[in-house]
Design an enzyme around this catalytic site. Structure first.
Site, short mmCIF file in Angstrom:
data_model
loop_
_atom_site.label_atom_id
_atom_site.label_comp_id
_atom_site.label_asym_id
_atom_site.label_seq_id
_atom_site.Cartn_x
_atom_site.Cartn_y
_atom_site.Cartn_z
N ASP A 93 71.81 -10.41 73.53
CA ASP A 93 70.65 -10.06 74.61
C ASP A 93 71.61 -9.36 75.89
O ASP A 93 72.46 -9.57 76.21
CB ASP A 93 69.77 -10.72 75.01
CG ASP A 93 68.34 -11.46 73.83
OD1 ASP A 93 68.42 -11.01 72.98
OD2 ASP A 93 68.50 -12.98 74.43
N HIS A 141 73.29 -5.80 69.96
CA HIS A 141 71.69 -6.30 70.23
C HIS A 141 70.50 -7.11 70.01
O HIS A 141 70.01 -8.06 70.17
CB HIS A 141 70.82 -5.10 70.91
CG HIS A 141 70.40 -4.91 72.33
ND1 HIS A 141 69.48 -6.46 72.63
CD2 HIS A 141 69.88 -4.45 73.15
CE1 HIS A 141 69.22 -6.42 73.83
NE2 HIS A 141 68.77 -5.35 74.59
#
Length: 410
Positions: free
Chosen positions: A385, A381
């Site tokens: 995204d 992450h």
């Protein structure tokens, strides 16, 4: 007298663990014949003899760590292959039945000298586990060498009446009724896998997103064309070819999933080197399909098939494990319904495939039964995204559910 040294093992690899001696002192040795097996961080490597002669001193023990260039044994002067007796030594008078700690398959392997020493580590392990006499099995590997599949097939074909000579008594339970434990040293490969996976969890911000895919069209295409495909290309048509092609297309559309972090920079790749997780006797290995974006489905299937075969034989090369920009792991072959795979650093994502299962789904307002598969994308992450991860999975899902998209580049 010649020294046997640890060969160069690959870039940045400076040491290995001695996994097994394939020759004993006094055994005849041919030029380039394997005399030892080394375990590195990724694969097993056989050490060839630099000369023909007779096996001399073994200077290190199984389990010892050895550096590249270190001397591990000596080869004395002798006739090499010519020094081997014309006929094998007489076998023990009684068959080797495991009635204690006398002669088992391991002792039989050691007693066969030069023939047993030529076996790869995975084949020797299969011989030990099955009790098959390797001298009675016709090898199908390169230069007629035995493969693990040869041993497994021979074990399956053994007559059922063979062990009827005398029942093997069950081990007597300890008088105290105590529980047993066995301690086995972790292989270098297992240690490295454990270290890298933990580093991935400690470093990356790993998150997993899921989707499911209707496999109806791909299953139909495979059923319709598998015979023609195998006849033309000499390899079976599986599902991985479709998924690799679909992943390559989705990676092109969502480049962050194919990128990696180096320091404070993001490295984007205009190529797709796809790592595929393959099961091997010593553990999970991950060879890389180079430039998968340039390969056809047939080329992908041939590459994966070759990786799987050589993984079982323990003959994958070090350079074939390096690199990779994205990983696909197929837990479905073992029956997995769903999982959360861990990324392979420095990659930013890994795709997990699972078993195909008939499930009720709604199509055009009607409940129908379709072959469904869960997909899992674990991603870093820090770089990817949530929107990009979900978009990637949807693009892959669309390509699999409508394979025509792969042909017209949608």
């Amino acid at each position: 007298m010649a020294d046997v040294k640890v060969p160069v093992l690959g870039e940045s690899i400076t040491e290995a663990t001695l996994g097994e001696w394939l020759k004993n002192p006094g055994d005849p040795v041919k030029l380039d014949e394997p005399i030892a097996s080394l375990e590195t961080d990724k694969v097993s490597v056989e050490v060839p003899s630099p000369v023909a002669g007779v096996m001399g001193d073994q200077l290190v023990k199984v389990g010892d760590t050895v550096a590249v260039g270190a001397v591990i044994a000596t080869i004395g002067e002798g006739g090499g292959a010519a020094a081997a007796p014309a006929t094998p030594a007489p076998a023990p008078a009684a068959p080797a039945v495991a009635t204690g700690e006398q002669t088992g398959p391991g002792e039989q392997v050691r007693e066969r000298g030069a023939d047993a020493a030529a076996l790869s580590p995975s084949v020797r392990r299969a011989v030990l586990e099955t009790g098959v006499d390797p001298s009675t099995v016709q090898g199908t590997g390169r230069d007629g060498r035995l493969t693990k599949d040869d041993v497994v097939a021979a074990a399956a074909a053994k007559p059922a009446a063979a062990p009827a000579a005398a029942p093997i008594p069950a081990p007597a339970a300890p008088a105290s009724g105590g529980r047993k434990e066995e301690r086995v040293r972790m292989t270098r490969l297992r240690q490295t896998v454990a270290k890298r996976l933990k580093e991935a969890q400690n470093t990356a911000a790993i998150l997993t997103t899921f989707n499911d895919v209707d496999m109806t069209e791909v299953v139909a295409a495979r059923t319709k064309y598998k015979d023609l495909f195998e006849k033309k290309h000499g390899v079976r048509l599986g599902f991985m070819g479709f998924f690799v092609k679909a992943a390559v297309q989705a990676l092109r559309d969502i480049p962050s999933v194919n990128a990696s972090i180096e320091g404070e920079e993001i490295v984007y790749h205009d190529y797709a080197d796809i790592s595929v997780a393959v099961s091997a006797p010593q553990g999970l290995v991950v060879p890389v399909i180079r430039d998968a974006q340039d390969l056809s489905v047939a080329g992908i299937e041939k590459t994966i098939g070759d990786f799987g075969k050589r993984a079982k034989e323990g003959t994958l090369k070090m350079e074939e494990m390096k690199g990779g920009t994205f990983t696909i792991s197929n837990g479905g072959v073992f029956g997995s319904l769903m999982s959360t795979p861990i990324i392979n650093p420095p990659q930013s994502a890994v795709l997990g495939l699972h078993r195909i299962e008939d499930r009720p789904v709604v199509r055009d307002g009607q409940i129908v039964i379709r072959p469904m598969m869960y997909l899992a994308l674990s991603y870093d992450h820090r770089l990817v995204d949530g929107r990009e991860a979900v978009t990637f999975l949807v693009a892959l899902k669309n390509a699999i559910e409508d394979p025509t998209r792969l042909l017209i580049d949608l």
